[in-house]
Design a protein around this motif. Structure first.
Motif, PDB file in Angstrom:
ATOM      1  N   TYR A  73       0.852  -1.189   0.000  1.00 13.54           N
ATOM      2  CA  TYR A  73       0.000   0.000   0.000  1.00 13.54           C
ATOM      3  C   TYR A  73       0.892   1.244   0.000  1.00 13.54           C
ATOM      4  O   TYR A  73       0.706   2.160  -0.784  1.00 13.54           O
ATOM      5  CB  TYR A  73      -0.944  -0.011   1.207  1.00 13.54           C
ATOM      6  CG  TYR A  73      -1.644   1.310   1.383  1.00 13.54           C
ATOM      7  CD1 TYR A  73      -2.540   1.766   0.423  1.00 13.54           C
ATOM      8  CD2 TYR A  73      -1.373   2.127   2.475  1.00 13.54           C
ATOM      9  CE1 TYR A  73      -3.151   2.998   0.549  1.00 13.54           C
ATOM     10  CE2 TYR A  73      -1.991   3.350   2.611  1.00 13.54           C
ATOM     11  CZ  TYR A  73      -2.870   3.792   1.650  1.00 13.54           C
ATOM     12  OH  TYR A  73      -3.469   5.017   1.774  1.00 13.54           O
ATOM     13  N   TYR A  83      -2.370  -3.103   4.428  1.00 13.84           N
ATOM     14  CA  TYR A  83      -3.437  -3.221   5.426  1.00 13.84           C
ATOM     15  C   TYR A  83      -4.474  -4.228   4.946  1.00 13.84           C
ATOM     16  O   TYR A  83      -4.622  -4.491   3.761  1.00 13.84           O
ATOM     17  CB  TYR A  83      -4.087  -1.863   5.725  1.00 13.84           C
ATOM     18  CG  TYR A  83      -4.800  -1.234   4.559  1.00 13.84           C
ATOM     19  CD1 TYR A  83      -6.128  -1.542   4.294  1.00 13.84           C
ATOM     20  CD2 TYR A  83      -4.162  -0.331   3.728  1.00 13.84           C
ATOM     21  CE1 TYR A  83      -6.795  -0.977   3.216  1.00 13.84           C
ATOM     22  CE2 TYR A  83      -4.814   0.246   2.653  1.00 13.84           C
ATOM     23  CZ  TYR A  83      -6.125  -0.082   2.408  1.00 13.84           C
ATOM     24  OH  TYR A  83      -6.779   0.480   1.344  1.00 13.84           O
ATOM     25  N   PHE A  84      -5.206  -4.798   5.919  1.00  8.45           N
ATOM     26  CA  PHE A  84      -6.298  -5.717   5.612  1.00  8.45           C
ATOM     27  C   PHE A  84      -7.217  -5.807   6.820  1.00  8.45           C
ATOM     28  O   PHE A  84      -6.887  -5.309   7.906  1.00  8.45           O
ATOM     29  CB  PHE A  84      -5.781  -7.109   5.200  1.00  8.45           C
ATOM     30  CG  PHE A  84      -5.108  -7.876   6.311  1.00  8.45           C
ATOM     31  CD1 PHE A  84      -5.829  -8.805   7.053  1.00  8.45           C
ATOM     32  CD2 PHE A  84      -3.778  -7.677   6.612  1.00  8.45           C
ATOM     33  CE1 PHE A  84      -5.215  -9.518   8.078  1.00  8.45           C
ATOM     34  CE2 PHE A  84      -3.156  -8.388   7.620  1.00  8.45           C
ATOM     35  CZ  PHE A  84      -3.884  -9.312   8.358  1.00  8.45           C
ATOM     36  N   SER A  85      -8.364  -6.432   6.614  1.00  6.33           N
ATOM     37  CA  SER A  85      -9.317  -6.632   7.697  1.00  6.33           C
ATOM     38  C   SER A  85      -9.844  -8.055   7.640  1.00  6.33           C
ATOM     39  O   SER A  85     -10.164  -8.560   6.568  1.00  6.33           O
ATOM     40  CB  SER A  85     -10.481  -5.648   7.575  1.00  6.33           C
ATOM     41  OG  SER A  85     -11.416  -5.894   8.607  1.00  6.33           O
ATOM     42  N   GLU A  86      -9.934  -8.674   8.808  1.00  5.96           N
ATOM     43  CA  GLU A  86     -10.460 -10.042   8.899  1.00  5.96           C
ATOM     44  C   GLU A  86     -11.978 -10.071   8.719  1.00  5.96           C
ATOM     45  O   GLU A  86     -12.538 -11.108   8.391  1.00  5.96           O
ATOM     46  CB  GLU A  86     -10.110 -10.667  10.254  1.00  5.96           C
ATOM     47  CG  GLU A  86      -8.642 -10.724  10.556  1.00  5.96           C
ATOM     48  CD  GLU A  86      -7.902 -11.838   9.853  1.00  5.96           C
ATOM     49  OE1 GLU A  86      -8.503 -12.595   9.065  1.00  5.96           O
ATOM     50  OE2 GLU A  86      -6.692 -11.952  10.101  1.00  5.96           O
ATOM     51  N   VAL A  88     -13.775  -8.278   6.562  1.00  4.74           N
ATOM     52  CA  VAL A  88     -14.182  -7.896   5.211  1.00  4.74           C
ATOM     53  C   VAL A  88     -13.740  -9.020   4.268  1.00  4.74           C
ATOM     54  O   VAL A  88     -12.576  -9.418   4.297  1.00  4.74           O
ATOM     55  CB  VAL A  88     -13.539  -6.554   4.796  1.00  4.74           C
ATOM     56  CG1 VAL A  88     -13.868  -6.214   3.356  1.00  4.74           C
ATOM     57  CG2 VAL A  88     -13.991  -5.438   5.735  1.00  4.74           C
ATOM     58  N   ASP A  90     -12.272 -11.175   1.245  1.00  2.00           N
ATOM     59  CA  ASP A  90     -11.079 -10.901   0.435  1.00  2.00           C
ATOM     60  C   ASP A  90     -11.390 -10.094  -0.821  1.00  2.00           C
ATOM     61  O   ASP A  90     -10.650  -9.179  -1.164  1.00  2.00           O
ATOM     62  CB  ASP A  90     -10.379 -12.203   0.036  1.00  2.00           C
ATOM     63  CG  ASP A  90      -9.665 -12.849   1.210  1.00  2.00           C
ATOM     64  OD1 ASP A  90      -9.478 -12.178   2.248  1.00  2.00           O
ATOM     65  OD2 ASP A  90      -9.297 -14.027   1.078  1.00  2.00           O
ATOM     66  N   GLU A  92     -13.551  -7.907  -1.234  1.00  2.45           N
ATOM     67  CA  GLU A  92     -14.070  -6.567  -0.925  1.00  2.45           C
ATOM     68  C   GLU A  92     -13.092  -5.744  -0.091  1.00  2.45           C
ATOM     69  O   GLU A  92     -13.477  -4.724   0.481  1.00  2.45           O
ATOM     70  CB  GLU A  92     -15.400  -6.696  -0.178  1.00  2.45           C
ATOM     71  CG  GLU A  92     -16.496  -7.341  -1.000  1.00  2.45           C
ATOM     72  CD  GLU A  92     -17.783  -7.499  -0.211  1.00  2.45           C
ATOM     73  OE1 GLU A  92     -18.006  -6.728   0.745  1.00  2.45           O
ATOM     74  OE2 GLU A  92     -18.561  -8.408  -0.548  1.00  2.45           O
ATOM     75  N   GLN A  93     -11.824  -6.157  -0.035  1.00  6.64           N
ATOM     76  CA  GLN A  93     -10.851  -5.462   0.805  1.00  6.64           C
ATOM     77  C   GLN A  93     -10.692  -3.987   0.430  1.00  6.64           C
ATOM     78  O   GLN A  93     -10.317  -3.182   1.263  1.00  6.64           O
ATOM     79  CB  GLN A  93      -9.498  -6.177   0.746  1.00  6.64           C
ATOM     80  CG  GLN A  93      -9.481  -7.531   1.439  1.00  6.64           C
ATOM     81  CD  GLN A  93      -9.460  -7.430   2.951  1.00  6.64           C
ATOM     82  OE1 GLN A  93      -8.612  -6.758   3.522  1.00  6.64           O
ATOM     83  NE2 GLN A  93     -10.390  -8.105   3.599  1.00  6.64           N
ATOM     84  N   SER A  94     -11.031  -3.614  -0.790  1.00  2.00           N
ATOM     85  CA  SER A  94     -10.882  -2.219  -1.209  1.00  2.00           C
ATOM     86  C   SER A  94     -11.778  -1.273  -0.400  1.00  2.00           C
ATOM     87  O   SER A  94     -11.479  -0.095  -0.282  1.00  2.00           O
ATOM     88  CB  SER A  94     -11.174  -2.072  -2.695  1.00  2.00           C
ATOM     89  OG  SER A  94     -12.497  -2.471  -2.976  1.00  2.00           O
ATOM     90  N   ILE A  96     -12.118  -1.213   2.768  1.00  2.00           N
ATOM     91  CA  ILE A  96     -11.532  -0.934   4.077  1.00  2.00           C
ATOM     92  C   ILE A  96     -11.010   0.496   4.130  1.00  2.00           C
ATOM     93  O   ILE A  96     -11.168   1.178   5.137  1.00  2.00           O
ATOM     94  CB  ILE A  96     -10.378  -1.916   4.391  1.00  2.00           C
ATOM     95  CG1 ILE A  96     -10.908  -3.335   4.418  1.00  2.00           C
ATOM     96  CG2 ILE A  96      -9.704  -1.576   5.713  1.00  2.00           C
ATOM     97  CD1 ILE A  96      -9.809  -4.373   4.380  1.00  2.00           C
TER      98      ILE A  96
END
Length: 122
Positions: A73, A83-86, A88, A90, A92-94, A96
């Protein structure tokens, strides 16, 4: 030093520095995230991950030594940041960034300042 040793030392340095700065002037936390620290996690390889949590939401940051062959990033002088979120999916990670932009931008600025100050020298 082997890559696992580098990643372990980086995770320990990140955890100590971020815990020290989290919620203070170096890294304000107006949103109310809970700092879960940094630990090693294995994806394609084992990497340091700083984890935040709030009301069932997660926001995590992978911080690794810079590798121009890998997507990131943002990059500081020596580190790549992803960065990522558990919570959300995979694919749809955009979304975040729209949800957690302020915290993501603060974390990137924090890593850059920490790196510039010599943080995490491994």
């Amino acid at each position: 030093m082997s890559e696992p040793d580098v990643m372990e030392r980086l995770a320990a340095a990140l955890s100590a520095a971020f815990t020290r700065d989290f919620g203070g002037p170096a890294f304000p936390n107006p949103e109310g995230w809970r700092n879960k620290g940094a630990r090693l996690r294995t994806f394609r390889r084992t990497v340091p991950v700083v984890e935040l949590e709030m009301e069932g939401r997660t926001l995590s940051f992978i911080v690794t030594p810079t590798d121009p062959a890998e997507p990131a990033y943002r990059r500081s002088s020596r580190y790549d940041i992803v960065y990522f979120s558990e919570d959300v999916p995979d694919d749809e990670q955009s979304r975040i960034y729209a949800r957690d932009r302020a915290t993501i931008d603060r974390f990137v600025a924090w890593v850059k300042a920490w790196d510039q100050a010599g943080g995490g020298s491994v």
